[in-house]
Design an enzyme around this catalytic site. Structure first.
Site, short mmCIF file in Angstrom:
data_model
loop_
_atom_site.label_atom_id
_atom_site.label_comp_id
_atom_site.label_asym_id
_atom_site.label_seq_id
_atom_site.Cartn_x
_atom_site.Cartn_y
_atom_site.Cartn_z
N ASP A 89 -8.76 -8.92 4.05
CA ASP A 89 -8.49 -7.87 5.02
C ASP A 89 -9.53 -7.78 6.12
OD1 ASP A 89 -7.19 -5.77 6.17
OD2 ASP A 89 -7.77 -4.26 4.71
N GLU B 81 0.82 -1.22 0.00
CA GLU B 81 0.00 0.00 0.00
C GLU B 81 0.86 1.26 0.00
OE1 GLU B 81 -2.70 -0.68 3.35
OE2 GLU B 81 -4.12 -1.62 1.98
N GLU C 72 -12.50 -2.25 12.01
CA GLU C 72 -12.50 -1.46 10.78
C GLU C 72 -13.69 -1.77 9.87
OE1 GLU C 72 -8.87 -1.94 8.63
OE2 GLU C 72 -9.60 -0.90 6.86
C1 GCU Z 1 -6.11 -2.13 5.83
C2 GCU Z 1 -6.44 -0.79 6.41
C3 GCU Z 1 -5.29 0.16 6.35
C4 GCU Z 1 -4.04 -0.50 6.94
C5 GCU Z 1 -3.80 -1.82 6.24
C6 GCU Z 1 -2.65 -2.60 6.85
O1 GCU Z 1 -5.99 -2.03 4.45
O2 GCU Z 1 -7.54 -0.24 5.74
O3 GCU Z 1 -5.62 1.31 7.07
O4 GCU Z 1 -2.94 0.33 6.82
O5 GCU Z 1 -4.93 -2.63 6.36
O6 GCU Z 1 -2.95 -3.55 7.57
O7 GCU Z 1 -1.50 -2.32 6.60
#
Ligand code: GCU
Length: 682
Positions: free
Chosen positions: A364, A290, A392
């Site tokens: 997730d 990400e 979440e």
């Molecule tokens: C999910 C979450 C993110 C977080 C990511 C992670 O995608 O929405 O906010 O950073 O998990 O676990 O790294």
């Protein structure tokens, strides 16, 4: 009244006179052996707990005047021969953090001894002992031997340095970076007490999407101050490191793990940390995920990155928790397959002090996911579990969802990687592949709200995570029972119904959000509320339509060999169970199959009707949670009662929102009317 602040350590006065006097007659004095910081903390906790529950001040004594019926506590090395002789070989049955609680006899009188190899074990034993009283159990003829089955039991705080909390729904971060290191909020101690009481022995202070500044001397001073508070409670501090920190705060031009200057920078940084915090736990790393920087930015791989940090930590005994939560925009056929593809080829190449942190499922933190196929697939590499305690995708801190039920389901899942009985729990506790380094992490739901977790009921998830981290074989029912008794009341008229309510709450959220294996159809970005229609985000795998794939023929993601073939990542027995429509558990149906709207479910209903009825069932379950809670009113203080009551009512409203939105949307594809029993939107 802020009973919510006290979590499960309420230590309410025991009203039942018979129980109370039996405790009083067994504990006339408390006698600490030793005076380390940990023993002092244990003594304080015993005084707080016993004075609260028994309503009279318990006298303390010294080890030289053991009078009648005392409660003694201290580590193995502090015990005298008379005591030691009565413990048999109990010490051989525990590890460094374990404890023994035993009724022995001195001068013809019963005495209770709480001991362990180390002081921290004694502290855990003290909390266990207090829990016996909190839950009104007998303390006659005690003989309890217990030890944690997992080594690294950590919370992951996704807390930013500006005190916002990523995916946090309980206020701001409890770490007051601005006033640290000189101002020590008393809440840090209460946080440590709460964690120690359930056996959590580590905390990662900052977000996985890390800010390199945490590694500057200015912040390390603050981290050191927190570590000093936590140390007596057996809690180690860990930090998330940003892979590009050598550039951002070190002035280097690269963070390439093969670069000599980079390697030296990390070695020095680690040395600096340990000079301040000699028992520092290690690093957590989110790399090349990400948008986070990582070794792949320099043409290197996860092994190169993790091992470089591991080498720096090795002289001091620290560990690297390297996350497997990776997926890329370049291979979009099935996000669920990516972590496995990226990591499994590296099995056996990581240094001994690296542990790979894997989320419970391959997507997730959904209300329900089949277990992650990486579990059991890297026998030469320690894998640790990452659960999410913060909700979440599960209604955040508004919806009451008892997560130990979810954790238990995952831990008890059989991977079949070494034949029948290869449960996820056995991989996590190291027993399946003989692992020394074992771990489990929970993404914290803690914030600076007075009641810590935003919703008093969700304290149970922090509690339950800790209990399962200690013993991944505990049942969610046992956990619910203990938690309710310690947090609210021992009255059966309260415990029984509210326990049922907690235990059904997880299935309720699955039903009204994502029944039958649907997943990731929450509205995007914030992930609150339904959004199955969203299809315009830049990355395909961020869009809910990517996951449900509804069309005029049916709904669901085909992960069998005719589709993405993600099932091939499981052991053959598991894969064939998932692949076959007859044997695929209905709760995972649409996770693995694209199924026709007319497909016959086990109950004889069509998929469409069955799905609609599941949404309705979820709504009904929340309605009955509300009625149960109404009946619980006499047993709960006003503030917590009304907090939970208001939140349950919002949950009910939102369960209907989920039902209506999802059914209306999917109806565009199924073109079928709603079955009898499903309420109409109002
Ligand atoms: C999910 C979450 C993110 C977080 C990511 C992670 O995608 O929405 O906010 O950073 O998990 O676990 O790294």
């Amino acid at each position: 009244a802020n009973d919510g602040y006290k979590l499960w350590l309420q230590y309410n006065h025991i009203q039942d006179k018979q129980i109370r006097t039996s405790y009083q007659s067994n504990i006339k004095r408390i006698i600490p052996f030793g005076n380390s910081e940990t023993i002092k903390v244990a003594l304080k906790e015993l005084e707080l707990g016993l004075n609260g529950m028994l309503g009279s001040k318990v006298l303390s004594g010294t080890k030289n005047n053991i009078e009648s019926n005392s409660l003694m506590f201290g580590s193995e090395s502090s015990l005298n021969e008379i005591v030691k002789n009565q413990l048999g070989n109990a010490f051989n049955e525990i590890n460094d953090e374990g404890f023994v609680i035993k009724t022995i006899s001195i001068k013809g009188k019963n005495q209770i001894i709480i001991t362990g190899k180390n002081d921290v074990g004694v502290l855990y034993g003290v909390f266990k002992f207090l829990r016996l009283l909190q839950t009104h159990q007998s303390i006659e003829n005690l003989n309890i031997i217990d030890a944690p089955k997992i080594k690294v039991r950590v919370l992951n705080h996704w807390d930013n340095l500006d005190r916002t909390v990523e995916r946090g729904y309980a206020g701001f971060s409890i770490w007051d970076w601005h006033r640290l290191p000189d101002y020590i909020d008393s809440r840090y101690r209460d946080y440590a007490r709460a964690n120690a009481s359930i056996g959590i022995n580590g905390t990662v202070l900052n977000n996985v999407n890390a800010n390199a500044l945490i590694l500057t001397p200015q912040y390390l001073e603050k981290v050191e101050a927190l570590a000093n508070v936590f140390r007596p409670y057996g809690i180690k501090v860990y930090l998330t490191t940003r892979f590009s920190a050598p550039i951002e705060i070190g002035g280097l031009e690269t963070a390439d793990p093969y670069d000599a200057e980079v390697i030296a920078w990390w070695k020095n940084k680690v040395k600096e940390i340990y000079s301040k915090i000699p028992d520092f736990g290690g690093f957590l790393v989110k790399a090349n995920s990400e948008g986070q920087p990582g070794p792949q930015n320099y043409g290197r791989n996860h092994v190169d990155g993790a091992n470089m940090l591991a080498d720096a930590l090795t002289p001091f005994g620290g560990v690297v928790m390297w996350r497997a939560f990776v997926y890329s925009e370049h291979d979009i056929t099935d996000r669920a397959k990516q972590a496995y593809s990226e990591f499994v080829p590296y099995d056996g190449q990581f240094k001994d002090n690296v542990i790979i942190q894997v989320k419970n499922g391959a997507i997730d933190f959904q209300p329900r996911e089949p277990f992650h196929p990486m579990f059991g697939t890297m026998p030469k590499t320690p894998l640790m579990m990452e659960f999410q305690i913060t909700q979440e995708y599960l209604g955040q801190s508004t919806h009451t969802v008892f997560l130990p039920k979810l954790y238990e389901e995952v831990l008890q899942s059989d991977t079949y990687k070494k034949g029948k009985g290869s449960t996820v729990a056995k991989i996590i506790d190291g027993s399946l592949d003989n692992k020394v380094l074992t771990g489990i992490a929970g993404v914290s739901n803690i914030g600076n709200d007075i009641n810590w977790t935003g919703n008093p009921m969700l304290q149970a998830n922090w509690y339950g995570f800790g209990r399962l981290a200690w013993n991944p074989y505990l049942s969610s029912e046992e956990i619910a029972d203990e938690w309710l008794r310690s947090t609210f009341s021992n009255d059966e008229k309260f415990v029984k119904p509210v326990k049922d309510m907690l235990l059904s709450s997880r299935e309720a959220v699955v039903n009204y959000m994502t029944p039958l294996g649907l997943h990731h159809i929450m509205d995007t970005g914030h992930h609150y509320g339904p959004g199955p229609w969203v299809s315009d985000l830049s990355r395909p795998e961020w869009n809910p339509v990517y996951y449900h794939k509804a069309d005029s023929l049916g709904v669901g993601f085909d992960r069998t060999p005719s589709g993405s073939n993600a099932t091939a990542q499981y052991a053959p027995q598991v894969a064939s169970k998932f692949n076959n429509l007859e044997t695929c558990p209905e709760e995972d149906l649409l996770w693995f199959h694209h199924v026709s709207w007319d497909f016959k479910l086990k109950n004889g209903k069509t998929l469409w009707d069955g799905m609609a009825l599941k949404y309705q069932e979820g709504v009904d379950q929340v309605a009955s949670m509300i009625s149960i809670w109404e009946e619980a009113k006499p047993y709960v203080d006003e503030e917590r009662f009304s907090d939970v009551y208001m939140l349950l009512n919002i949950q009910h409203k939102e369960a209907k929102w989920w039902r209506d939105a999802c059914l209306l949307y999917f109806q565009e594809f199924s073109q079928k009317s709603l079955p009898v029993g499903v309420e109409k939107s109002t």
